[in-house]
Scaffold this motif. Structure first.
Motif, PDB file in Angstrom:
ATOM      1  N   ASP A 107      -0.199   5.367  -3.909  1.00 45.22           N
ATOM      2  CA  ASP A 107       0.257   4.309  -4.744  1.00 45.22           C
ATOM      3  C   ASP A 107       1.861   4.751  -5.167  1.00 45.22           C
ATOM      4  N   SER A 108       1.825   6.059  -5.291  1.00 42.29           N
ATOM      5  CA  SER A 108       3.174   6.741  -5.509  1.00 42.29           C
ATOM      6  C   SER A 108       4.179   6.553  -4.247  1.00 42.29           C
ATOM      7  N   TYR A 109       3.611   6.695  -3.256  1.00 44.40           N
ATOM      8  CA  TYR A 109       4.752   6.368  -1.977  1.00 44.40           C
ATOM      9  C   TYR A 109       5.026   4.927  -1.999  1.00 44.40           C
ATOM     10  N   LEU A 110       4.117   4.035  -2.097  1.00 43.93           N
ATOM     11  CA  LEU A 110       4.260   2.555  -2.073  1.00 43.93           C
ATOM     12  C   LEU A 110       5.455   2.162  -3.075  1.00 43.93           C
ATOM     13  N   THR A 111       5.557   2.916  -4.107  1.00 44.59           N
ATOM     14  CA  THR A 111       6.551   2.602  -5.441  1.00 44.59           C
ATOM     15  C   THR A 111       7.689   3.271  -5.575  1.00 44.59           C
ATOM     16  N   GLY A 112       7.597   4.634  -4.876  1.00 40.99           N
ATOM     17  CA  GLY A 112       8.951   5.429  -5.155  1.00 40.99           C
ATOM     18  C   GLY A 112       9.411   6.144  -4.019  1.00 40.99           C
ATOM     19  N   ALA A 113       9.049   5.966  -2.815  1.00 43.57           N
ATOM     20  CA  ALA A 113       9.550   6.691  -1.684  1.00 43.57           C
ATOM     21  C   ALA A 113      10.599   5.884  -0.732  1.00 43.57           C
ATOM     22  N   GLY A 114      10.821   4.759  -1.384  1.00 49.07           N
ATOM     23  CA  GLY A 114      12.128   3.958  -0.589  1.00 49.07           C
ATOM     24  C   GLY A 114      11.680   3.466   0.507  1.00 49.07           C
ATOM     25  N   ARG A 118       8.793  -4.623   4.436  1.00 46.24           N
ATOM     26  CA  ARG A 118       7.462  -4.792   5.145  1.00 46.24           C
ATOM     27  C   ARG A 118       6.295  -3.894   5.466  1.00 46.24           C
ATOM     28  N   MET A 119       6.842  -2.507   5.011  1.00 45.50           N
ATOM     29  CA  MET A 119       5.772  -1.562   4.955  1.00 45.50           C
ATOM     30  C   MET A 119       5.078  -1.516   3.913  1.00 45.50           C
ATOM     31  N   VAL A 120       5.582  -1.875   2.853  1.00 44.00           N
ATOM     32  CA  VAL A 120       4.814  -1.914   1.380  1.00 44.00           C
ATOM     33  C   VAL A 120       3.970  -2.995   1.492  1.00 44.00           C
ATOM     34  N   GLU A 121       4.244  -3.974   2.081  1.00 47.92           N
ATOM     35  CA  GLU A 121       3.341  -5.362   2.130  1.00 47.92           C
ATOM     36  C   GLU A 121       2.460  -5.128   2.926  1.00 47.92           C
ATOM     37  N   LEU A 122       2.467  -4.698   4.178  1.00 50.00           N
ATOM     38  CA  LEU A 122       1.324  -4.197   4.979  1.00 50.00           C
ATOM     39  C   LEU A 122       0.574  -3.347   4.404  1.00 50.00           C
ATOM     40  N   GLY A 127      -7.328  -4.063   3.284  1.00 48.43           N
ATOM     41  CA  GLY A 127      -7.568  -3.113   4.300  1.00 48.43           C
ATOM     42  C   GLY A 127      -6.375  -2.450   5.076  1.00 48.43           C
ATOM     43  N   GLY A 128      -5.091  -2.386   4.224  1.00 47.71           N
ATOM     44  CA  GLY A 128      -3.966  -1.784   4.515  1.00 47.71           C
ATOM     45  C   GLY A 128      -4.044  -0.428   4.355  1.00 47.71           C
ATOM     46  N   ARG A 129      -3.247   0.405   5.079  1.00 42.00           N
ATOM     47  CA  ARG A 129      -3.460   1.864   5.274  1.00 42.00           C
ATOM     48  C   ARG A 129      -2.151   2.465   5.256  1.00 42.00           C
TER      49      ARG A 129
END
Length: 274
Positions: A107-114, A118-122, A127-129
């Motif tokens: 979750d921290s990567y999805l919100t704070g890694a820039g 399209r990557m965050v959405e996928l 089932g997203g990884r």
């Protein structure tokens, strides 16, 4: 200067490829059956990590594995921005270790890694990884052959917030700038390259067989911040030439200016020779 220009181009190409350009695939060669994960997106985080995202698929063991690191091969292939023919412009290959993220770390990567939207959405889909691929070096395959590039060199560019140009959104706009060059402009550039102009670097020359309808045509292999790469098909020979800019372009507007400077330099070289 020749080696320096080619090195700058190689690093720029790898930076673009790992930042999301091209088509990526990942295979875990220790898992059976050995099936490539092709429906995958990739990018660099703002701290210089190579990230991948996909949706779990029961037919692809790599995508359904747990959080234990697994050895992988990753390939990123980029085609030339051409409509009429398919040309592989370059490809990046690497061996590394993939670790899928979970829980709060994910979750921290999805919100704070820039990461790109399209990557965050996928990764956020059902089932997203989301995972990290760790590697030490990347092998670039292009018209010059095979060039090894340390991954740390690319990570440093991401950490310093150096943008890769052009990105997927700008590539076709960059290609359109090439399309605006007149046939005589392109011919002048190629003539100057053949005459030894120091802004032009022939990357490869090989015999062309089997495609007579391509004879006499010039194709755009790539437009990069460091220069323009074209493929000239003429009299049975295919020649790939890099035309380098004096200073890198960081936007479409700057690219238009650099192409203008390139034409001015070509005209100046021709005047000196005459």
């Amino acid at each position: 200067m020749h080696d320096e220009a080619l090195r700058a181009r190689s690093v720029s190409l790898v930076h673009r490829l790992l930042s999301g350009a091209g088509r990526a695939s990942v295979v875990a060669y220790d898992l059976a059956p050995v099936v490539e994960a092709e429906a995958i997106t990739h990018a660099l985080s703002d701290v210089g990590e190579l990230m991948v995202a996909c949706v779990a698929d029961e037919d692809v063991p790599l995508s359904t594995g747990g959080q234990l690191p697994v050895r992988v091969r990753m390939d990123v292939v980029k085609e030339a921005p051409e409509w009429s023919v398919r040309i592989t412009a370059c490809a990046a290959h690497l061996l590394g270790v993939l670790e899928w993220l979970d829980g709060d770390v994910r979750d921290s990567y999805l919100t704070g890694a820039g990461l790109p939207a399209r990557m965050v959405e996928l990764a956020s889909a059902r089932g997203g990884r989301l995972g990290i691929v760790r590697t030490e070096r990347v092998l670039l395959h292009d018209a010059t052959g095979v060039t090894p590039v340390p991954f740390d060199e690319i990570a440093d560019l991401a950490v310093s917030a150096t943008p890769s140009f052009p990105d997927a959104d700008d590539e076709w706009a960059a290609r359109e700038l090439f399309a605006r060059l007149s046939p005589s402009d392109v011919s002048d550039l190629l003539d100057a390259a053949a005459a030894g102009w120091d802004a032009a670097f022939p990357l490869s020359v090989r015999e062309q067989g089997g495609c007579p309808h391509l004879d006499g045509q010039v194709f755009c292999v790539d437009v990069d911040s460091n220069g323009l790469t074209v493929m000239d098909v003429d009299s049975g020979l295919t020649t790939v030439v890099l035309f380098t800019f004096d200073t890198p372009a960081k936007s479409v507007e700057e690219l238009a200016d650099r192409l203008g400077q390139l034409l001015d330099g070509c005209a100046g070289f021709s005047s000196l020779r005459s």
